[in-house]
Design a protein around this motif. Sequence first.
Motif, PDB file in Angstrom:
ATOM      1  N   ASP A 100      14.953   8.782  -1.389  1.00 38.18           N
ATOM      2  CA  ASP A 100      13.530   8.532  -1.622  1.00 38.18           C
ATOM      3  C   ASP A 100      12.710   8.495  -0.338  1.00 38.18           C
ATOM      4  O   ASP A 100      11.654   7.857  -0.287  1.00 38.18           O
ATOM      5  CB  ASP A 100      13.327   7.241  -2.419  1.00 38.18           C
ATOM      6  N   ASN A 101      13.186   9.175   0.693  1.00 36.78           N
ATOM      7  CA  ASN A 101      12.381   9.325   1.909  1.00 36.78           C
ATOM      8  C   ASN A 101      11.527  10.585   1.755  1.00 36.78           C
ATOM      9  O   ASN A 101      11.955  11.697   2.058  1.00 36.78           O
ATOM     10  CB  ASN A 101      13.280   9.433   3.149  1.00 36.78           C
TER      11      ASN A 101
ATOM     12  N   THR B 218       8.091   5.964  -4.686  1.00 36.89           N
ATOM     13  CA  THR B 218       7.949   4.764  -5.515  1.00 36.89           C
ATOM     14  C   THR B 218       7.000   3.734  -4.911  1.00 36.89           C
ATOM     15  O   THR B 218       6.815   2.667  -5.466  1.00 36.89           O
ATOM     16  CB  THR B 218       9.319   4.107  -5.733  1.00 36.89           C
ATOM     17  N   SER B 219       6.387   4.053  -3.753  1.00 36.94           N
ATOM     18  CA  SER B 219       5.511   3.081  -3.098  1.00 36.94           C
ATOM     19  C   SER B 219       4.326   3.779  -2.447  1.00 36.94           C
ATOM     20  O   SER B 219       4.456   4.889  -1.925  1.00 36.94           O
ATOM     21  CB  SER B 219       6.281   2.304  -2.026  1.00 36.94           C
ATOM     22  N   GLN B 220       3.169   3.136  -2.505  1.00 35.59           N
ATOM     23  CA  GLN B 220       1.973   3.656  -1.856  1.00 35.59           C
ATOM     24  C   GLN B 220       1.638   2.901  -0.575  1.00 35.59           C
ATOM     25  O   GLN B 220       0.629   3.159   0.061  1.00 35.59           O
ATOM     26  CB  GLN B 220       0.788   3.571  -2.828  1.00 35.59           C
ATOM     27  N   LYS B 221       2.471   1.954  -0.186  1.00 36.57           N
ATOM     28  CA  LYS B 221       2.170   1.114   0.977  1.00 36.57           C
ATOM     29  C   LYS B 221       3.009   1.490   2.190  1.00 36.57           C
ATOM     30  O   LYS B 221       2.491   1.592   3.299  1.00 36.57           O
ATOM     31  CB  LYS B 221       2.398  -0.353   0.615  1.00 36.57           C
TER      32      LYS B 221
END
Length: 485
Positions: A378-379, A407-410
């Motif tokens: 997930d990189n 899986t992340s927007q931060k």
Amino acid sequence: MRLNAIVLVCAVVAGMAEPALSADITQQGADNLKRDLTRLLPKDAQKNGSIKVNPAGERYEIIYDLDKMLKTFGSHAGLSVSGLTPWSIFATPEDGGLWKLEGDNSLDVSGTIKAEGQSTTDFSYGIDSYVFNALFDPAISYLRSGDFSTKAIRLTSKTDKEEVKVTAANSTTKLTSSDNEQPGRTNFAASGSMTQLFESVSGTDMPLVEIRADALDFAAAVNGVAAKELREIVAFVIAHADDKKLKRADSEKLKSLLRDAFPLVTSLNETISFNNVTVSAKDGSGGAKSIDYNIAMAGPTNATRFDVGVAAQGITLDSALVPAAYSAFLPQSFSMQFSMPDMDFATFGDELLKMDFTKSKGSDEAGKKAFEKLFKDDNLVIGFPKISAVSSMYDVDVSGELRGHSTSQKDYSLDASILVRDFDKTITAIQDLAKTNPDLNQVSFGLMMAKGFAKTDADGRQRWDINVAKDGAVTINGQVVKGAD
């Protein structure tokens, strides 16, 4: 799995898997060819005359009854079609077990689609002439080469709220193929053009919009296709089309087929160019001398790169919505390229084959895990090699790379470079506009501040190298603008 139109078409193509063994045209040969063409179709299609084969001099005539074929895979309760007439394809046995395929057909159909809870759609589709001459190779269940042309394509779609019309004068396509350096794999290439494209869209909630292009040119290539393995996968899907879920043995068989076919292709690329595009609407008109689109994928399976780009040249816009004082800021040319490098399809495939095809539950979670493996745990990396815009008032180039997780927007980081030519000219133009629009004074002030951080390249352009770290820290040309969060 339910049999649908796509599966039916694949069955017809994959069914012609026997080589042309004899040049003698006989009734027995016609019967054998019909058997091959229908062997993967539902039993109803084998019996209702959807496909007929007759000796025709030195070749066979294959007649596809399109109306019966449509009924074979189950006509939708809300779908009615009229005007479907049989198509004829002539097949001639060639040396080496190949088949020469020829056809000259037309299409003029209309119909209605009624879906529950949606507006009724009336549609029509026509082609005055569809001519082709191709060479079919049963060993790969695909065409080795071919020339295709159409005349007068037209499509309409109408609901109570919207109407769409599409037409094109002529089109030509050329297909070629070659053996890939990897044994058992095939390279395919296609190129062609379509002339005098036209589309109009209108509706109760929107005024009439008309889009025109003198021509559309395209070229595409797909290399390293696992054609034989794909044929086996198609045959398997058709054979199990009505199964709600697979048996354990069938699940393992499917995994074996997928494993043998992987990777489905080793590389691909496609370019599409629209020439002399114009758009006309109630609020104005515009266009471009050219609009180009391209995609490409290449690299080893554990480090594949995917690229997509779009560019437009000679952009024009004539609209009262854009005041004359601002028209010079509209881009005359524009390009945008994005990439997704270093995708791991090898690990993705391994993870995907861990799925249990005998069960419906858990497939979403397994697919999610496989997706994460595609981007190496997930990189996620998104590159933008070039984003540029040019007008008489500015010339900007942006490039860089964004790293994060799907899986992340931060949790992300960014490295980007911005290059601007004649930056002082841009600032002066904004300041002149600010004399009549004071709100632009803030924009002018921001540009002046940005200039203070800039470096000057050897070619005279202003440069800003920007880094946004995962901890939120921001630097521009090495100067800290914001500390870590």
